[in-house]
Design an enzyme around this catalytic site. Structure first.
Site, PDB file in Angstrom:
ATOM      1  N   LYS A 263       2.680   8.694   6.395  1.00  0.00           N
ATOM      2  CA  LYS A 263       3.900   8.147   5.759  1.00  0.00           C
ATOM      3  C   LYS A 263       4.138   8.837   4.417  1.00  0.00           C
ATOM      4  O   LYS A 263       3.196   9.366   3.798  1.00  0.00           O
ATOM      5  CB  LYS A 263       3.812   6.637   5.541  1.00  0.00           C
ATOM      6  CG  LYS A 263       2.686   6.150   4.599  1.00  0.00           C
ATOM      7  CD  LYS A 263       3.049   6.114   3.119  1.00  0.00           C
ATOM      8  CE  LYS A 263       1.847   5.767   2.245  1.00  0.00           C
ATOM      9  NZ  LYS A 263       1.930   6.053   0.856  1.00  0.00           N
TER      10      LYS A 263
ATOM     11  N   PRO B 271      -3.985  15.288   5.542  1.00  0.00           N
ATOM     12  CA  PRO B 271      -5.044  15.398   4.529  1.00  0.00           C
ATOM     13  C   PRO B 271      -5.505  14.026   4.041  1.00  0.00           C
ATOM     14  O   PRO B 271      -4.720  13.074   4.022  1.00  0.00           O
ATOM     15  CB  PRO B 271      -4.397  16.208   3.399  1.00  0.00           C
ATOM     16  CG  PRO B 271      -2.956  16.316   3.696  1.00  0.00           C
ATOM     17  CD  PRO B 271      -2.733  15.929   5.133  1.00  0.00           C
ATOM     18  N   VAL B 272      -6.797  13.924   3.699  1.00  0.00           N
ATOM     19  CA  VAL B 272      -7.342  12.624   3.273  1.00  0.00           C
ATOM     20  C   VAL B 272      -7.202  12.456   1.764  1.00  0.00           C
ATOM     21  O   VAL B 272      -7.098  13.432   1.023  1.00  0.00           O
ATOM     22  CB  VAL B 272      -8.824  12.457   3.703  1.00  0.00           C
ATOM     23  CG1 VAL B 272      -8.959  12.542   5.209  1.00  0.00           C
ATOM     24  CG2 VAL B 272      -9.713  13.491   3.050  1.00  0.00           C
TER      25      VAL B 272
ATOM     26  N   GLY C 144      -2.345  10.195  -0.488  1.00  0.00           N
ATOM     27  CA  GLY C 144      -1.132   9.390  -0.694  1.00  0.00           C
ATOM     28  C   GLY C 144      -0.248   9.380   0.544  1.00  0.00           C
ATOM     29  O   GLY C 144       0.911   8.978   0.502  1.00  0.00           O
ATOM     30  N   LEU C 145      -0.815   9.821   1.682  1.00  0.00           N
ATOM     31  CA  LEU C 145      -0.032   9.910   2.922  1.00  0.00           C
ATOM     32  C   LEU C 145      -0.489   8.873   3.953  1.00  0.00           C
ATOM     33  O   LEU C 145      -0.039   8.882   5.094  1.00  0.00           O
ATOM     34  CB  LEU C 145      -0.167  11.321   3.517  1.00  0.00           C
ATOM     35  CG  LEU C 145       0.327  12.453   2.608  1.00  0.00           C
ATOM     36  CD1 LEU C 145      -0.046  13.815   3.194  1.00  0.00           C
ATOM     37  CD2 LEU C 145       1.845  12.372   2.409  1.00  0.00           C
ATOM     38  N   ALA C 146      -1.391   7.992   3.553  1.00  0.00           N
ATOM     39  CA  ALA C 146      -1.892   6.903   4.407  1.00  0.00           C
ATOM     40  C   ALA C 146      -2.572   7.399   5.683  1.00  0.00           C
ATOM     41  O   ALA C 146      -2.480   6.752   6.734  1.00  0.00           O
ATOM     42  CB  ALA C 146      -0.772   5.913   4.748  1.00  0.00           C
ATOM     43  N   GLY C 147      -3.255   8.536   5.597  1.00  0.00           N
ATOM     44  CA  GLY C 147      -3.931   9.100   6.771  1.00  0.00           C
ATOM     45  C   GLY C 147      -4.928   8.124   7.387  1.00  0.00           C
ATOM     46  O   GLY C 147      -4.901   7.885   8.596  1.00  0.00           O
ATOM     47  N   GLY C 148      -5.793   7.539   6.579  1.00  0.00           N
ATOM     48  CA  GLY C 148      -6.801   6.590   7.071  1.00  0.00           C
ATOM     49  C   GLY C 148      -6.149   5.328   7.605  1.00  0.00           C
ATOM     50  O   GLY C 148      -6.561   4.788   8.642  1.00  0.00           O
ATOM     51  N   SER C 149      -5.115   4.849   6.917  1.00  0.00           N
ATOM     52  CA  SER C 149      -4.406   3.640   7.362  1.00  0.00           C
ATOM     53  C   SER C 149      -3.687   3.895   8.680  1.00  0.00           C
ATOM     54  O   SER C 149      -3.611   3.008   9.539  1.00  0.00           O
ATOM     55  CB  SER C 149      -3.368   3.210   6.312  1.00  0.00           C
ATOM     56  OG  SER C 149      -3.991   2.974   5.079  1.00  0.00           O
TER      57      SER C 149
ATOM     58  N   ASP D 205      -1.812  -0.410   3.302  1.00  0.00           N
ATOM     59  CA  ASP D 205      -0.800   0.431   3.956  1.00  0.00           C
ATOM     60  C   ASP D 205      -0.821   0.302   5.476  1.00  0.00           C
ATOM     61  O   ASP D 205       0.034   0.864   6.161  1.00  0.00           O
ATOM     62  CB  ASP D 205      -1.033   1.916   3.607  1.00  0.00           C
ATOM     63  CG  ASP D 205      -0.494   2.263   2.234  1.00  0.00           C
ATOM     64  OD1 ASP D 205       0.378   1.530   1.721  1.00  0.00           O
ATOM     65  OD2 ASP D 205      -0.936   3.289   1.672  1.00  0.00           O
TER      66      ASP D 205
END
Ligand code: C5P
Length: 288
Positions: A8, A92-93, A96-101, A134
């Site tokens: 996101k 990317p981890v 601020g892109l909510a990769g893990g979420s 998120d």
């Protein structure tokens, strides 16, 4: 089961107040993008579910957010056994892109199908809040206003078709530390959230882009702030209609109405940065 976990971006991020529970009440216009991790969720081979990814430094067991989500689903529904989650990381981890979420949300959607629970999206999103702030938005996807901790969601008119260029500079920002630096009374510049929502309703991409802002940009250390500002300037210089930082950073994105301009921004940023992506807005109709 194979599925995509879309990243996101924050078209806006505003902090309204600090709460008694240590969290902050936020107001964010969130947008899913086609940049995505690829997950495979299968019944666990061993007694405990594992999460494996192509990034060696990510936790593999219960500390991985994907496994937290599986545990939350089991606790809330009493359904489903342990699952193994294999993650091909593209997002990317700590960016601020909510990769893990997004990975956690994908596991919730997978378990909802695999167990035949068939819970509605709102219920799954509510469950997601237990895994992270998120996660509810990542369950819902598309374009939405997120309020409260991030769990109060209102779907919005979709962002008009465009190109999104995302650049993650090679440093990470600690989300709790950044929240710790915010003095809500001293925030000078805020995004025009109502204006962005109205522009979305009008299908006015330029109107959205010109009103985007993220209040975290003002609390970054001066050195970091300088780098974020220079990426934004490069995006605008290449023809972006607007540019902003996403979440607690450090990723910066620009919105383009021209494929040609987006490609030239990509080429220009790739001269200095490794993590640069060209993608598009993603709708709420996930491929499950
Ligand atoms: O919920 P999540 O684990 O993603 O949040 C990480 C940290 O960010 C929290 O521990 C808190 O310090 C901060 N946070 C906040 N207000 C929010 C969301 C997160 O202060 N709305």
């Amino acid at each position: 089961m194979e599925l995509l976990a879309n990243a996101k971006i924050n078209l806006t991020l505003d902090i309204l107040r600090k709460r008694e529970d240590g969290y902050h009440d936020l107001q964010m216009v969130m947008q899913s993008v086609t940049l995505a991790d690829r997950l495979t969720v299968t019944p666990a081979q061993g007694a405990e579910g594992q999460a494996v990814s192509d990034l060696r430094f990510l936790p593999t067991g219960s500390k991985n957010l994907a496994q937290t989500a599986a545990a939350v689903f089991r606790a809330a529904t009493g359904l489903g056994g342990e699952v193994d989650v294999s993650i091909q990381k593209h997002v990317p981890v700590c960016a601020g892109l909510a990769g893990g979420s997004a990975d956690a949300a994908a596991v919730l959607r997978a378990m909802n199908q695999l167990t035949g629970a068939g819970l509605p999206t709102e219920k799954l999103a509510e469950m997601g809040a237990k895994a992270g702030s998120d996660v509810p938005f990542c369950v819902l996807g598309g374009t939405a206003l997120a309020e409260g901790r991030g769990e109060l969601l209102t779907p919005l008119s979709p962002l008009p078709p465009c190109r999104v260029v995302i650049c993650k500079p090679p440093f990470s920002v600690s989300t709790p530390q950044l929240f710790g630096r915010v003095n809500v009374r001293k925030i000078v510049r805020r995004p025009d959230t109502a204006g962005v929502i109205a522009a979305l309703e009008a299908g006015d991409l330029a109107g959205v882009a010109r009103r985007m802002y993220n209040v975290f940009e003002d609390v970054l250390e001066p050195r970091r702030y300088g780098e974020i500002a220079s990426i934004k300037a490069a995006l605008i210089d290449c023809g972006a209609l607007g540019a902003s930082m996403s979440g607690s950073g450090p990723s910066v994105f620009g919105l383009f109405d021209s494929e040609h301009d987006a490609c030239s921004a990509l080429a220009r940023l790739e001269e200095s940065y490794r993590d640069v992506f060209l993608c598009a807005p993603a709708g709420a109709d996930y491929e499950v």
